[in-house]
Design an enzyme around this catalytic site. Sequence first.
Site, PDB file in Angstrom:
ATOM      1  N   HIS A  14       0.876  -1.196   0.000  1.00  0.00           N
ATOM      2  CA  HIS A  14       0.000   0.000   0.000  1.00  0.00           C
ATOM      3  C   HIS A  14       0.901   1.230   0.000  1.00  0.00           C
ATOM      4  O   HIS A  14       1.490   1.576   1.023  1.00  0.00           O
ATOM      5  CB  HIS A  14      -0.884   0.003   1.260  1.00  0.00           C
ATOM      6  CG  HIS A  14      -1.852   1.139   1.314  1.00  0.00           C
ATOM      7  ND1 HIS A  14      -3.181   0.975   1.599  1.00  0.00           N
ATOM      8  CD2 HIS A  14      -1.693   2.470   1.120  1.00  0.00           C
ATOM      9  CE1 HIS A  14      -3.791   2.144   1.578  1.00  0.00           C
ATOM     10  NE2 HIS A  14      -2.894   3.078   1.289  1.00  0.00           N
ATOM     11  N   HIS A  16       1.527   5.356  -1.680  1.00  0.00           N
ATOM     12  CA  HIS A  16       1.134   6.531  -2.472  1.00  0.00           C
ATOM     13  C   HIS A  16       2.392   7.129  -3.085  1.00  0.00           C
ATOM     14  O   HIS A  16       3.283   7.575  -2.357  1.00  0.00           O
ATOM     15  CB  HIS A  16       0.447   7.579  -1.589  1.00  0.00           C
ATOM     16  CG  HIS A  16      -0.823   7.083  -0.976  1.00  0.00           C
ATOM     17  ND1 HIS A  16      -2.051   7.255  -1.565  1.00  0.00           N
ATOM     18  CD2 HIS A  16      -1.051   6.389   0.171  1.00  0.00           C
ATOM     19  CE1 HIS A  16      -2.987   6.706  -0.811  1.00  0.00           C
ATOM     20  NE2 HIS A  16      -2.405   6.168   0.250  1.00  0.00           N
ATOM     21  N   LYS A 100      -9.218  -0.561  -5.826  1.00  0.00           N
ATOM     22  CA  LYS A 100      -9.271   0.126  -4.535  1.00  0.00           C
ATOM     23  C   LYS A 100     -10.642   0.724  -4.295  1.00  0.00           C
ATOM     24  O   LYS A 100     -11.166   1.458  -5.142  1.00  0.00           O
ATOM     25  CB  LYS A 100      -8.214   1.230  -4.515  1.00  0.00           C
ATOM     26  CG  LYS A 100      -8.235   2.092  -3.271  1.00  0.00           C
ATOM     27  CD  LYS A 100      -7.665   1.376  -2.058  1.00  0.00           C
ATOM     28  CE  LYS A 100      -7.894   2.195  -0.789  1.00  0.00           C
ATOM     29  NZ  LYS A 100      -6.747   2.226   0.085  1.00  0.00           N
ATOM     30  N   HIS A 137     -10.482   0.802   1.849  1.00  0.00           N
ATOM     31  CA  HIS A 137     -10.298   1.810   2.903  1.00  0.00           C
ATOM     32  C   HIS A 137     -11.491   1.651   3.837  1.00  0.00           C
ATOM     33  O   HIS A 137     -12.604   2.051   3.506  1.00  0.00           O
ATOM     34  CB  HIS A 137     -10.234   3.229   2.323  1.00  0.00           C
ATOM     35  CG  HIS A 137      -9.968   4.248   3.384  1.00  0.00           C
ATOM     36  ND1 HIS A 137      -8.760   4.902   3.508  1.00  0.00           N
ATOM     37  CD2 HIS A 137     -10.731   4.692   4.414  1.00  0.00           C
ATOM     38  CE1 HIS A 137      -8.802   5.701   4.566  1.00  0.00           C
ATOM     39  NE2 HIS A 137      -9.991   5.605   5.117  1.00  0.00           N
ATOM     40  N   HIS A 175      -4.631  -0.853   5.878  1.00  0.00           N
ATOM     41  CA  HIS A 175      -4.194  -0.113   7.063  1.00  0.00           C
ATOM     42  C   HIS A 175      -5.126  -0.312   8.257  1.00  0.00           C
ATOM     43  O   HIS A 175      -5.732   0.634   8.747  1.00  0.00           O
ATOM     44  CB  HIS A 175      -3.988   1.368   6.766  1.00  0.00           C
ATOM     45  CG  HIS A 175      -5.007   2.024   5.870  1.00  0.00           C
ATOM     46  ND1 HIS A 175      -6.358   1.901   6.064  1.00  0.00           N
ATOM     47  CD2 HIS A 175      -4.860   2.803   4.777  1.00  0.00           C
ATOM     48  CE1 HIS A 175      -6.991   2.585   5.134  1.00  0.00           C
ATOM     49  NE2 HIS A 175      -6.106   3.136   4.335  1.00  0.00           N
ATOM     50  N   ASP A 248       1.487   2.582   3.559  1.00  0.00           N
ATOM     51  CA  ASP A 248       0.641   3.773   3.380  1.00  0.00           C
ATOM     52  C   ASP A 248       1.494   5.037   3.436  1.00  0.00           C
ATOM     53  O   ASP A 248       1.023   6.093   3.877  1.00  0.00           O
ATOM     54  CB  ASP A 248      -0.494   3.825   4.408  1.00  0.00           C
ATOM     55  CG  ASP A 248      -1.637   4.743   3.963  1.00  0.00           C
ATOM     56  OD1 ASP A 248      -1.620   5.202   2.801  1.00  0.00           O
ATOM     57  OD2 ASP A 248      -2.524   5.002   4.794  1.00  0.00           O
TER      58      ASP A 248
HETATM   59  O1  DOR Z   1      -3.388   9.214   5.772  1.00  0.00           O
HETATM   60  C1  DOR Z   1      -3.784   8.942   4.646  1.00  0.00           C
HETATM   61  N1  DOR Z   1      -3.273   9.543   3.553  1.00  0.00           N
HETATM   62  N2  DOR Z   1      -4.769   8.053   4.498  1.00  0.00           N
HETATM   63  C2  DOR Z   1      -5.344   7.818   3.305  1.00  0.00           C
HETATM   64  O2  DOR Z   1      -6.245   7.031   3.259  1.00  0.00           O
HETATM   65  C3  DOR Z   1      -4.926   8.568   2.108  1.00  0.00           C
HETATM   66  C4  DOR Z   1      -3.565   9.072   2.240  1.00  0.00           C
HETATM   67  C5  DOR Z   1      -3.213  10.105   1.200  1.00  0.00           C
HETATM   68  O3  DOR Z   1      -3.472   9.878   0.023  1.00  0.00           O
HETATM   69  O4  DOR Z   1      -2.637  11.134   1.563  1.00  0.00           O
HETATM   70 ZN    ZN Z   2      -3.376   5.045   1.666  1.00  0.00          ZN
END
Ligand code: DOR
Ligand code: ZN
Length: 348
Positions: A14, A16, A100, A137, A175, A248
Site C-alpha cells: 500500500h 502513495h 481500490k 479503505h 491499514h 501507506d
Molecule cells: O493518511 C492517509 N493519507 N490516508 C489515506 O487514506 C490517504 C492518504 C493520502 O493519500 O494522503
Molecule cells: Zn493510503
Amino acid sequence: MTHTLTLTRPDDWHLHLRDGAMMDGVLPHSAAHFGRAIIMPNLVPPVRTAADAAAYRARILAALPKGAGFTPLMTLYLTETTEAEDVAAAAAAGLVTAVKLYPAGATTNSQSGVSNFDTVMPVLERMAEIGLPLCVHGEVTDPAVDIFDREAVFIARILAPLRARLPELRVVLEHVTTSDGVDYVKSAQAGLAATITTHHLMINRNHMLVGGIRPHYYCLPIVKRASHMEALRKAATSGDARFFLGTDSAPHVDATKECGCGCAGVFSAPNTLACLAHVFEEMGALERLEGFTSLNGPAFYRLAPNSAKITLQKQDEPVPYPARIETGAGPVTVFDPGHPLFWQVVGG
Ligand code: DOR
Ligand code: ZN
C-alpha cells in the site's frame, strides 16, 4: 544477539507515489528497499480505467532511478461508474493487481469513491469470479460516527454484510488500526487479509495529541488508543500470514500539513525498514520480520516472493535519518518514530 538480518527483498502492499515532481522526489526512497508496491490510485483525477493505469504505470517506470529493481503493481479506483469489462480486461492483461475501494469522502482524494454500494456490485461480482482482490479503505463517512470508531463501524455496517453477500471476493482490509479489525480478520475463514502500516505500529493518539498537536502524525484512519496499537503489534509480529506490510507512505508537502486544516498522511518510505526492525526486535520477533515484509503479501496476492535479498545491520550508534526530504514539489517531512533507530539497510 543478531546484528545482521538478511531478508527476501520486501514489498509494500500500500503506497502513495503521487505524480510529477512529488513522485520524482519520493519514488527513489521506495525503490531503494522494495521489490514491488501496490500503487494507490487516488490521484487528481483518479486512476479509474485501464488506460489511466497504463499511462500512470508508464510515468512511474520513466521516473525510476536507473537500475532500480522495482515493479509498480497498479490498482484501479472504484467509482460508481466503473465498468466490470474494463476491470476484467485490465486484470487479464496483467495491468492491474487490485481494485481500490474508497467510501466517498473518507480520505484524501476520495470524492469520486463509492456512496451506494449496490451500484458497484456488478464489478465486485466480476472481481470475485476472476479472483482480483479488492483493497478497502475501511472507514464509514457517516458524520454521526466518531472518527475513532469509523473502522469498527465500517466492518459491522459495510464489510461484514458485503463479504456475506459475496464470500468469494478476495479482500484486503487496508491499514487496519483497531483490535476490532484485527479480530475480524482473524475470524475470517479465507479470502481476507489486512495490511498494517509502519506508523500504526509505533504511534498512538497520545503521541499525536499530548503536549501539542503533531500534524505529521495525522493520517487516516487516525491513530487510535494505545491498546489498539498493541493489538496491531501483536498481529504483525505473530506470524499470522493474513497480516502484511502496507506502509501507506503518503507524502504531502509540509505547508499542507502544518496549517489550519492539515492533510492526512505520513511519509515513511525512507526509514520504514529501520522502524519495522526496531518494532520486531522490541517484540522479540525479528525472525518473523521477513514473513511480514516479504512473504505473507505475495502469498495473498498469489505471486512469488522476490528472489533478491536485502540486508539490515544493527549499529551501535543511532542511525541518522533525514528529518525531511526535498522534492520538486516542496519539502516533505519523514516519519519520526520519536526515538533513535539503530537498524540500517546496508545492502540489497
Ligand atoms: O493518511 C492517509 N493519507 N490516508 C489515506 O487514506 C490517504 C492518504 C493520502 O493519500 O494522503
Ligand atoms: Zn493510503
